[in-house]
Design an enzyme around this catalytic site. Sequence first.
Site, PDB file in Angstrom:
ATOM      1  CG  PHE A 130      40.359  18.256  50.594  1.00  0.00           C
ATOM      2  CD1 PHE A 130      39.863  16.974  50.468  1.00  0.00           C
ATOM      3  CD2 PHE A 130      41.257  18.711  49.640  1.00  0.00           C
ATOM      4  CE1 PHE A 130      40.238  16.152  49.409  1.00  0.00           C
ATOM      5  CE2 PHE A 130      41.638  17.907  48.572  1.00  0.00           C
ATOM      6  CZ  PHE A 130      41.121  16.620  48.457  1.00  0.00           C
TER       7      PHE A 130
ATOM      8  CG  ASP B  90      46.982  22.673  52.773  1.00  0.00           C
ATOM      9  OD1 ASP B  90      47.234  23.256  51.697  1.00  0.00           O
ATOM     10  OD2 ASP B  90      46.455  21.545  52.820  1.00  0.00           O
TER      11      ASP B  90
ATOM     12  CE  LYS C 154      44.283  22.054  44.751  1.00  0.00           C
ATOM     13  NZ  LYS C 154      44.212  20.844  43.912  1.00  0.00           N
TER      14      LYS C 154
END
Length: 401
Positions: free
Chosen positions: A141, A226, A255
């Site tokens: 994801f 990531d 984030k």
Amino acid sequence: MSTTENAIASAEAHSAHTYHPLPVVVATAEGAWMTDVEGRRYLDMLAGYSALNFGHANRRLIDAAKAQLERVTLTSRAFHHDRFAEFCTQLADLCGMEMVLPMNTGAEAVETAVKTARKWGYRVKGVPDGMAKIIVASDNFHGRTTTIISFSTDHEARADFGPYTPGFEIVPYGDLTAMRAAMTENTVAVLLEPIQGEAGVLVPPPGYLPGVRELTRERNVLFIADEIQSGLGRTGKTFACEHEGVVPDMYVLGKALGGGIVPVSAVVSSAAVLGVYRPGEHGSTFGGNPLACAVALEVIAMLRTGEFQQRATELGDHLHQELGLLVGGGAVQTVRGRGLWAGVDIDPGHGTGREISEKLMERRVLVKDTHGSTIRIAPPLVISKEDLDWGLEQLREVLRG
């Protein structure tokens, strides 16, 4: 209808149904707790998918944002501003890298990493134009843009959004042999999550990340990590790659970098990689804006103390010990994760992940399901041990029922 019901009905009527949120309407939040429009308090055990690592309304971050709001919030990249150089310098140093390319959202940062790897492949590695390939892992994801979903194996993320962007090879996560077989002279990068969050907090087998690092060096391929969800303290280290003693060629961050206040993301790498760009080839009006830089600089300063990494380690050990006691009792099949982050596979006989999440919500604990009967637990790193234990007790009570 209640205030909650009215708010949910209005949202359902006037917003696209791209999410299926739990039926709670949050009005205020502080630390690890959120309060809804009816005055009910809930323990946040999701932390905005790690965007809220430092808790809701963290005073240091709020003060940094307020101070910057009074000065200047946006200049665009047409001009320099007085927080930009410090942000890039400090973030590069935190990562042990040399250069930063700031963006806003995680997906933007992943898209930037893809573009960077391709340009590096053409300009530095000498891959023929239009032939660059990037290897990714199944069950990944990395976001929901058209390019990113083109290399997703999630049917819901991909269906009806074609035609898909070419240039990606998908191999099983954790399978180094398959990755080696997929590499060609046109491979420019391997893009991986050191821990796959959306897939259920999947930790790769020991030796996998070092093996990827060795293979990419051997074949002159960039290793892109990531760390949008796994980075910035969540696993007990600043970066999840550190658990395996691995330093990638490029970090993709987001984030928690914005402290749960503003969207901040970045690609961080060497001058040899990010130095391939020339003016006009990539950019963002809001990327690296003064407000984002001010908040992110405070995040970096907080991470330098080591306090949050230590809390994630100590509370994470406790979390996994307590969750481990639930395995084998008939309700929990498997627990995975690292630091203050866990994926819990519930026996389907006890309900779906959604049903377990709803029952926990009724007991004032908020988590989120993924992939059938799996729930994710990722509270803010500022949570107290007492609150964490209370939340775990609510999970035990739900599973007993």
